[in-house]
Structures are given as C-alpha cells and as structure tokens.
Design an enzyme around this catalytic site. Sequence first.
Site, PDB file in Angstrom:
ATOM      1  N   ASN A 243       0.842  -1.194   0.000  1.00 42.12           N
ATOM      2  CA  ASN A 243       0.000   0.000   0.000  1.00 42.12           C
ATOM      3  C   ASN A 243       0.877   1.243   0.000  1.00 42.12           C
ATOM      4  O   ASN A 243       1.933   1.292   0.648  1.00 42.12           O
ATOM      5  CB  ASN A 243      -1.020   0.001   1.141  1.00 42.12           C
ATOM      6  CG  ASN A 243      -0.461  -0.314   2.504  1.00 42.12           C
ATOM      7  OD1 ASN A 243       0.617  -0.888   2.634  1.00 42.12           O
ATOM      8  ND2 ASN A 243      -1.196   0.059   3.526  1.00 42.12           N
TER       9      ASN A 243
ATOM     10  N   GLU B 257       0.552   5.317   0.485  1.00 40.18           N
ATOM     11  CA  GLU B 257      -0.389   6.325   0.987  1.00 40.18           C
ATOM     12  C   GLU B 257       0.051   7.750   0.655  1.00 40.18           C
ATOM     13  O   GLU B 257       1.244   8.027   0.529  1.00 40.18           O
ATOM     14  CB  GLU B 257      -0.538   6.169   2.504  1.00 40.18           C
ATOM     15  CG  GLU B 257      -1.113   4.793   2.868  1.00 40.18           C
ATOM     16  CD  GLU B 257      -1.410   4.599   4.334  1.00 40.18           C
ATOM     17  OE1 GLU B 257      -2.170   3.676   4.672  1.00 40.18           O
ATOM     18  OE2 GLU B 257      -0.865   5.382   5.159  1.00 40.18           O
TER      19      GLU B 257
ATOM     20  N   CYS C  94      -4.084   0.393  -2.570  1.00 36.45           N
ATOM     21  CA  CYS C  94      -3.851  -0.790  -1.743  1.00 36.45           C
ATOM     22  C   CYS C  94      -2.795  -1.688  -2.389  1.00 36.45           C
ATOM     23  O   CYS C  94      -2.533  -1.611  -3.598  1.00 36.45           O
ATOM     24  CB  CYS C  94      -5.126  -1.609  -1.614  1.00 36.45           C
ATOM     25  SG  CYS C  94      -6.436  -0.826  -0.675  1.00 36.45           S
TER      26      CYS C  94
ATOM     27  N   GLU D 105      -2.918  -4.897  -3.106  1.00 33.54           N
ATOM     28  CA  GLU D 105      -3.400  -5.825  -4.145  1.00 33.54           C
ATOM     29  C   GLU D 105      -3.546  -5.123  -5.482  1.00 33.54           C
ATOM     30  O   GLU D 105      -3.148  -5.636  -6.532  1.00 33.54           O
ATOM     31  CB  GLU D 105      -4.756  -6.419  -3.743  1.00 33.54           C
ATOM     32  CG  GLU D 105      -4.763  -7.157  -2.419  1.00 33.54           C
ATOM     33  CD  GLU D 105      -5.131  -6.267  -1.227  1.00 33.54           C
ATOM     34  OE1 GLU D 105      -4.557  -5.158  -1.096  1.00 33.54           O
ATOM     35  OE2 GLU D 105      -5.983  -6.683  -0.423  1.00 33.54           O
TER      36      GLU D 105
ATOM     37  N   CYS E  94      -9.882  -5.393   0.655  1.00 26.73           N
ATOM     38  CA  CYS E  94     -10.990  -4.439   0.784  1.00 26.73           C
ATOM     39  C   CYS E  94     -11.928  -4.571  -0.422  1.00 26.73           C
ATOM     40  O   CYS E  94     -11.619  -5.254  -1.405  1.00 26.73           O
ATOM     41  CB  CYS E  94     -10.460  -3.006   0.891  1.00 26.73           C
ATOM     42  SG  CYS E  94      -9.930  -2.308  -0.688  1.00 26.73           S
TER      43      CYS E  94
ATOM     44  N   CYS F 147     -10.426  -3.662  -3.857  1.00 24.50           N
ATOM     45  CA  CYS F 147      -9.495  -4.687  -4.363  1.00 24.50           C
ATOM     46  C   CYS F 147     -10.262  -5.924  -4.818  1.00 24.50           C
ATOM     47  O   CYS F 147      -9.892  -6.555  -5.815  1.00 24.50           O
ATOM     48  CB  CYS F 147      -8.461  -5.041  -3.298  1.00 24.50           C
ATOM     49  SG  CYS F 147      -7.275  -3.692  -3.033  1.00 24.50           S
TER      50      CYS F 147
END
Length: 272
Positions: A175, A177, A186, A188, A219, A222
Amino acid sequence: MPPSARETLEALRRLPREAAARAHVPYSQRPTAAVLLLEDGRSVPGVRVESASFSLLIPALVNAFSTAVACGRTDVAAVAMSRAFLPEERALLHALPWGSFIEADADVFVRNDLETLPALSERLSPYLEAGAPQDPAAGVALAREVARRAHVPESGFPVGCVLETAAGELIPGVNVEHTDWARILCAERNALGTAISYGLAGLRRLYLTCLKDPTGTPCGACRQLLVELAPEAALWMDRGDDTPEAASPHGLLPGSFSGRALAERRGKGVDV
Ligand code: THU
C-alpha cells in the site's frame, strides 16, 4: 540543459507512448501511460487501468509510482507521460514526498535538484528474486517481506502481497499512501497495476498479509479489481501463526458488478 540530458529526455518521452499500448482502457479507449526514470537509468512504466466501476480507476502516474515503491525504489530523476500532464497530475507530483519536480516540457518533469540526468538504461525488473513458493505459507512469508516496503504515513498499517503468474514471476505489491486519501492505492491493486503495466498475463495466485491484523482480507475495491483482472487467481491470506486461509475473487465478491452493459454500449458506438 546539456545536450546529453536533452537526449535522455527525448529517449524517455518515447517510452510512455509505447507503454500506453498496454493500458487497460475498455471503457474509455483512451490509453495513457507514465514512465519514471530512476537515478540508475532504469525506467518504470505505469499504465491507465480502468474498472467497470469507473471511480476505481488506477491512473497511469499513480500506477508508475506505486510500482516503484513496491520495488523498493523512490529515487525518481524524471517522469514522462504519453501526453501533456493534467492539472491533477501536476498536483500529485508536487505532493509526493520523494523530491520536488519542475516542468521540462508539457509531458516531462525532472527533479529540480539534479545536476545531470542519468542516461536511460533498461526497464526495471519488477520481479522478486525468489523461487516460486512451494506452499501457501512460503508465499505469505514472501508477502511479509514485501510489506516492509509499504509507504504508510497515514495509517501505520503495512500491507504486502505477492502476485504469482503462470510463468512463475513474482510481482510485489504494497500500500502506498498520500495525504490525499483518494489517491491511496492498496497492495493488491498495486500488484495488479504492475502486472498490467508490464504486460503480464496468467495471474495465478495472490499471497496477502496485513502485518498488523491476522484477520485481514482484501478491501471491497481490491475485490472488484481482482474479479475484473485476475478472476481465476487463488488467494492466500496471512493468518499469523495459523495456516494461510484460501479464498477466490468470486468467492469474496458474489454478485459483483461486471460492467458488461457498459462495454456493449460502447461497442454499439453510443456516444458517452
Ligand atoms: N489496505 C490494503 O493495502 N489492502 C487491503 O485490502 C486493505 C486496506 C491498505 C489501504 C490503506 O493504506 C490502509 O490499508 C488502511 O486502509
């Protein structure tokens, strides 16, 4: 600018125009790519990756930077795009913590503290230098290593994954940010974006760890991208001291939005 730097920029700006052919743009038919020039001359492509759920788009520039971070590289000397930078892309560049960039041309930015630009060499290999995991626990162990590269100033919650292709290539994802949460990618989707930027097919397995949460799962965003881009992949989720838990993209997102009607609409030449 010295002539050698000018040559480097000219060579660099050709790369995103070539990479754009790998963009996943079934809904807009607007291929876009960005390419980063690293300080050792290697280049990192990032293409536009569309989702049937349009707002889940992975923009080309975000894709390129996320790939570089997953590969442990943030030493970016220059950035080129397949067309002029848009205002939001300029804003993203200015907000990045890995240097400040100035415009060299409408489609190229360079880091402003560089005396000379490195000569362009080969494309950065995105692969982990490890053999294919022999079992799910070994795959999850690799994902834990990768998670150390996560850039998580907002959450302090590192996530790492490894996407394995049928050819045995291992693509890392973490991830990444930003202060603007809307730009966060993210782990994935980072790995999926890298696979598409490099033109890799046959996405067979995904090993995932949320280092700080042994119950972690992908999530919703994803899950949607996994269903669209790697529907056949077997997922293995880190369960800490227990054996990894198996899952599948369709199992995690039953009744998912397919976007079929959107593609048909475009196919009929309806102007959107
Ligand atoms: N995160 C992932 O990387 N993958 C998931 O499936 C769950 C969430 C990241 C996104 C953000 O950086 C942080 O975890 C908190 O949501």
